[in-house]
Design a protein around this motif. Structure first.
Motif, PDB file in Angstrom:
ATOM      1  N   ILE A 193      88.999  20.669 -15.240  1.00  0.00           N
ATOM      2  CA  ILE A 193      90.379  20.164 -14.914  1.00  0.00           C
ATOM      3  C   ILE A 193      90.217  19.274 -13.675  1.00  0.00           C
ATOM      4  O   ILE A 193      90.807  18.192 -13.776  1.00  0.00           O
ATOM      5  CB  ILE A 193      91.227  21.499 -14.468  1.00  0.00           C
ATOM      6  N   ALA A 194      89.176  19.488 -12.980  1.00  0.00           N
ATOM      7  CA  ALA A 194      88.988  18.548 -11.746  1.00  0.00           C
ATOM      8  C   ALA A 194      88.708  17.181 -12.215  1.00  0.00           C
ATOM      9  O   ALA A 194      88.773  16.219 -11.740  1.00  0.00           O
ATOM     10  CB  ALA A 194      87.884  19.099 -10.871  1.00  0.00           C
ATOM     11  N   ALA A 195      87.879  17.202 -13.196  1.00  0.00           N
ATOM     12  CA  ALA A 195      87.493  16.136 -13.919  1.00  0.00           C
ATOM     13  C   ALA A 195      88.589  15.307 -14.384  1.00  0.00           C
ATOM     14  O   ALA A 195      88.557  13.749 -14.106  1.00  0.00           O
ATOM     15  CB  ALA A 195      86.470  16.215 -15.061  1.00  0.00           C
ATOM     16  N   ILE A 196      89.605  15.831 -15.168  1.00  0.00           N
ATOM     17  CA  ILE A 196      90.746  15.338 -15.399  1.00  0.00           C
ATOM     18  C   ILE A 196      91.694  14.783 -14.162  1.00  0.00           C
ATOM     19  O   ILE A 196      92.092  13.635 -14.262  1.00  0.00           O
ATOM     20  CB  ILE A 196      91.719  16.158 -16.352  1.00  0.00           C
ATOM     21  N   LEU A 197      91.880  15.358 -13.246  1.00  0.00           N
ATOM     22  CA  LEU A 197      92.527  15.196 -12.119  1.00  0.00           C
ATOM     23  C   LEU A 197      91.866  13.914 -11.444  1.00  0.00           C
ATOM     24  O   LEU A 197      92.950  12.834 -10.893  1.00  0.00           O
ATOM     25  CB  LEU A 197      92.547  16.180 -11.197  1.00  0.00           C
ATOM     26  N   VAL A 198      90.757  14.027 -11.309  1.00  0.00           N
ATOM     27  CA  VAL A 198      89.938  12.871 -10.401  1.00  0.00           C
ATOM     28  C   VAL A 198      90.018  11.618 -11.290  1.00  0.00           C
ATOM     29  O   VAL A 198      90.184  10.523 -10.940  1.00  0.00           O
ATOM     30  CB  VAL A 198      88.502  13.234 -10.139  1.00  0.00           C
ATOM     31  N   GLY A 199      89.882  11.903 -12.680  1.00  0.00           N
ATOM     32  CA  GLY A 199      89.984  10.564 -13.603  1.00  0.00           C
ATOM     33  C   GLY A 199      91.423  10.021 -13.508  1.00  0.00           C
ATOM     34  O   GLY A 199      91.197   8.450 -13.638  1.00  0.00           O
ATOM     35  N   TYR A 200      92.291  10.450 -13.398  1.00  0.00           N
ATOM     36  CA  TYR A 200      93.700  10.094 -13.221  1.00  0.00           C
ATOM     37  C   TYR A 200      93.978   9.430 -11.923  1.00  0.00           C
ATOM     38  O   TYR A 200      94.579   8.247 -11.879  1.00  0.00           O
ATOM     39  CB  TYR A 200      94.787  11.107 -13.694  1.00  0.00           C
ATOM     40  N   SER A 246      89.999   4.404  -0.133  1.00  0.00           N
ATOM     41  CA  SER A 246      91.429   4.530  -0.311  1.00  0.00           C
ATOM     42  C   SER A 246      91.622   5.485  -1.605  1.00  0.00           C
ATOM     43  O   SER A 246      92.740   6.416  -1.808  1.00  0.00           O
ATOM     44  CB  SER A 246      92.280   3.486  -0.454  1.00  0.00           C
ATOM     45  N   ARG A 247      90.972   5.503  -2.496  1.00  0.00           N
ATOM     46  CA  ARG A 247      90.906   6.366  -3.693  1.00  0.00           C
ATOM     47  C   ARG A 247      89.914   7.685  -3.527  1.00  0.00           C
ATOM     48  O   ARG A 247      90.197   8.667  -4.080  1.00  0.00           O
ATOM     49  CB  ARG A 247      90.563   5.635  -4.897  1.00  0.00           C
ATOM     50  N   PHE A 248      88.874   7.539  -2.959  1.00  0.00           N
ATOM     51  CA  PHE A 248      87.747   8.477  -2.745  1.00  0.00           C
ATOM     52  C   PHE A 248      88.490   9.665  -2.048  1.00  0.00           C
ATOM     53  O   PHE A 248      88.438  10.873  -2.527  1.00  0.00           O
ATOM     54  CB  PHE A 248      86.589   8.063  -2.181  1.00  0.00           C
ATOM     55  N   ILE A 249      89.058   9.379  -0.857  1.00  0.00           N
ATOM     56  CA  ILE A 249      89.316  10.329   0.221  1.00  0.00           C
ATOM     57  C   ILE A 249      90.655  11.210  -0.408  1.00  0.00           C
ATOM     58  O   ILE A 249      90.510  12.605  -0.692  1.00  0.00           O
ATOM     59  CB  ILE A 249      90.054   9.799   1.381  1.00  0.00           C
ATOM     60  N   ALA A 261      90.250  18.881  -4.809  1.00  0.00           N
ATOM     61  CA  ALA A 261      89.575  20.190  -4.297  1.00  0.00           C
ATOM     62  C   ALA A 261      90.716  21.225  -4.021  1.00  0.00           C
ATOM     63  O   ALA A 261      90.688  22.566  -4.255  1.00  0.00           O
ATOM     64  CB  ALA A 261      88.817  20.106  -3.110  1.00  0.00           C
ATOM     65  N   PHE A 262      91.641  20.777  -3.495  1.00  0.00           N
ATOM     66  CA  PHE A 262      93.035  21.530  -2.983  1.00  0.00           C
ATOM     67  C   PHE A 262      93.615  22.348  -4.250  1.00  0.00           C
ATOM     68  O   PHE A 262      94.060  23.466  -4.430  1.00  0.00           O
ATOM     69  CB  PHE A 262      93.995  20.758  -2.177  1.00  0.00           C
ATOM     70  N   PHE A 269      84.986  23.742  -0.308  1.00  0.00           N
ATOM     71  CA  PHE A 269      84.156  22.678   0.072  1.00  0.00           C
ATOM     72  C   PHE A 269      83.256  22.318  -0.879  1.00  0.00           C
ATOM     73  O   PHE A 269      82.807  21.130  -1.379  1.00  0.00           O
ATOM     74  CB  PHE A 269      83.560  23.140   1.252  1.00  0.00           C
ATOM     75  N   PRO A 270      82.743  23.512  -1.930  1.00  0.00           N
ATOM     76  CA  PRO A 270      81.833  22.836  -3.174  1.00  0.00           C
ATOM     77  C   PRO A 270      82.562  22.167  -4.189  1.00  0.00           C
ATOM     78  O   PRO A 270      81.911  21.404  -4.861  1.00  0.00           O
ATOM     79  CB  PRO A 270      81.436  24.294  -3.572  1.00  0.00           C
ATOM     80  N   ILE A 271      83.728  22.533  -4.247  1.00  0.00           N
ATOM     81  CA  ILE A 271      84.714  21.817  -5.170  1.00  0.00           C
ATOM     82  C   ILE A 271      84.872  20.225  -4.804  1.00  0.00           C
ATOM     83  O   ILE A 271      84.985  19.438  -5.364  1.00  0.00           O
ATOM     84  CB  ILE A 271      85.970  22.267  -5.466  1.00  0.00           C
ATOM     85  N   MET A 272      84.985  20.128  -3.385  1.00  0.00           N
ATOM     86  CA  MET A 272      84.984  18.911  -2.718  1.00  0.00           C
ATOM     87  C   MET A 272      83.844  17.865  -3.228  1.00  0.00           C
ATOM     88  O   MET A 272      84.072  16.725  -3.514  1.00  0.00           O
ATOM     89  CB  MET A 272      85.119  18.993  -1.467  1.00  0.00           C
ATOM     90  N   ARG A 273      82.679  18.704  -2.964  1.00  0.00           N
ATOM     91  CA  ARG A 273      81.447  17.760  -3.463  1.00  0.00           C
ATOM     92  C   ARG A 273      81.468  17.425  -4.831  1.00  0.00           C
ATOM     93  O   ARG A 273      80.910  16.384  -5.270  1.00  0.00           O
ATOM     94  CB  ARG A 273      80.428  18.451  -2.908  1.00  0.00           C
TER      95      ARG A 273
END
Length: 264
Positions: free
Chosen positions: A66-73, A100-103, A110-111, A148-152
């Protein structure tokens, strides 16, 4: 840079795929919390704390998918319609475009994933109560540390998304990570302390268990299992410090790649 962040935030609110992905993930986690508790079965958890102790980090694979999909969009969508090119041509530096996209991607990703992991406890807590297998406070601390590990991991996914430049390919990346993590778990490879985000997550949800047996005149041999969910100061500090350090390294690596990208 502030204008780009506002634009990214607007896209986040407008993109239906992000909401749908989160809702599907939420339903999956709620179902897991509901279906894996049965007070009439000896082979299933009888309360929420027992469920948390037994499932450990087994659902983290779907959460990273799910994180990969969210970050991808959040990071790849603007490559298809050349928004990134326009931002650079209008005077923004590549550093501003990237950060501006990374943060937002690592913080929002992660949230949302941490919130999804929390949600697995909701159905059982409502229907069966918490129980006394684990301390609720210890579990909450461990779940908060999951951020925190999800953030990394999200930071690593941002690098991939800037390379593949497609939210659809990021779905394939997420599935590949899903399969790879499952393979690592199967061969018990991912037990390497804080070296990887997945290993760190395994440490966070490794509730040390010990078992003893007793004889019951009706049920015969009965097994009793106890779990230790206490959180050490070292676990907290190392999880936070290493995750922030690795995230910073990923930010530098990702920007180094993006700075040399021809954006074709």
């Amino acid at each position: 840079m502030k204008n780009i962040i506002k634009s990214v935030a607007y896209e986040l609110k407008k993109t239906k795929a992000i909401r749908i992905t989160f809702i599907i993930g939420l339903l999956f986690m709620l179902l897991e919390g509901f279906l894996n508790i049965d007070t009439s079965s000896d082979n299933m958890a009888h309360n929420t704390s027992q469920l948390v102790a037994e499932i450990s980090s087994s659902n983290i694979m779907i959460l990273i998918f799910i994180a990969a999909i969210l970050v991808g969009y959040m990071c790849s969508g603007d490559f298809r319609d050349k928004v990134v090119n326009y931002e650079i041509m209008s005077g923004h530096s590549r550093k501003q475009v990237y950060i501006s996209r990374f943060i937002p991607a690592i913080l929002v990703g992660a949230f949302l994933v941490t919130a999804l992991h929390f949600s697995v406890m909701i159905p059982g807590a409502i229907m069966y109560g918490w129980g006394n297998t684990l301390s609720l406070g210890d579990v909450i601390v461990r779940d908060l540390l999951l951020f925190f590990p999800i953030m990394r991991i999200c930071a690593f996914l941002v690098i991939i998304s800037f390379i593949v430049k497609s939210q659809y390919l990021m779905m394939a990346v997420g599935y590949g990570l899903f399969s790879f993590i499952g393979l690592m778990e199967q061969f018990n490879v991912n037990k390497s302390g804080y070296v990887t985000g997945i290993a760190n997550i395994n440490m966070l949800f490794d509730f040390k268990a010990w078992s003893t047996y007793n004889l019951d005149p009706v049920n015969g041999i009965v097994e009793y299992t106890s779990y230790n969910g206490s959180v050490s100061i070292g676990l907290i500090l190392w999880t936070i410090a290493i995750s922030i350090l690795v995230t910073a390294c990923y930010m530098f690596i990702g920007y180094s790649i993006f700075r040399r990208d021809e954006l074709n």
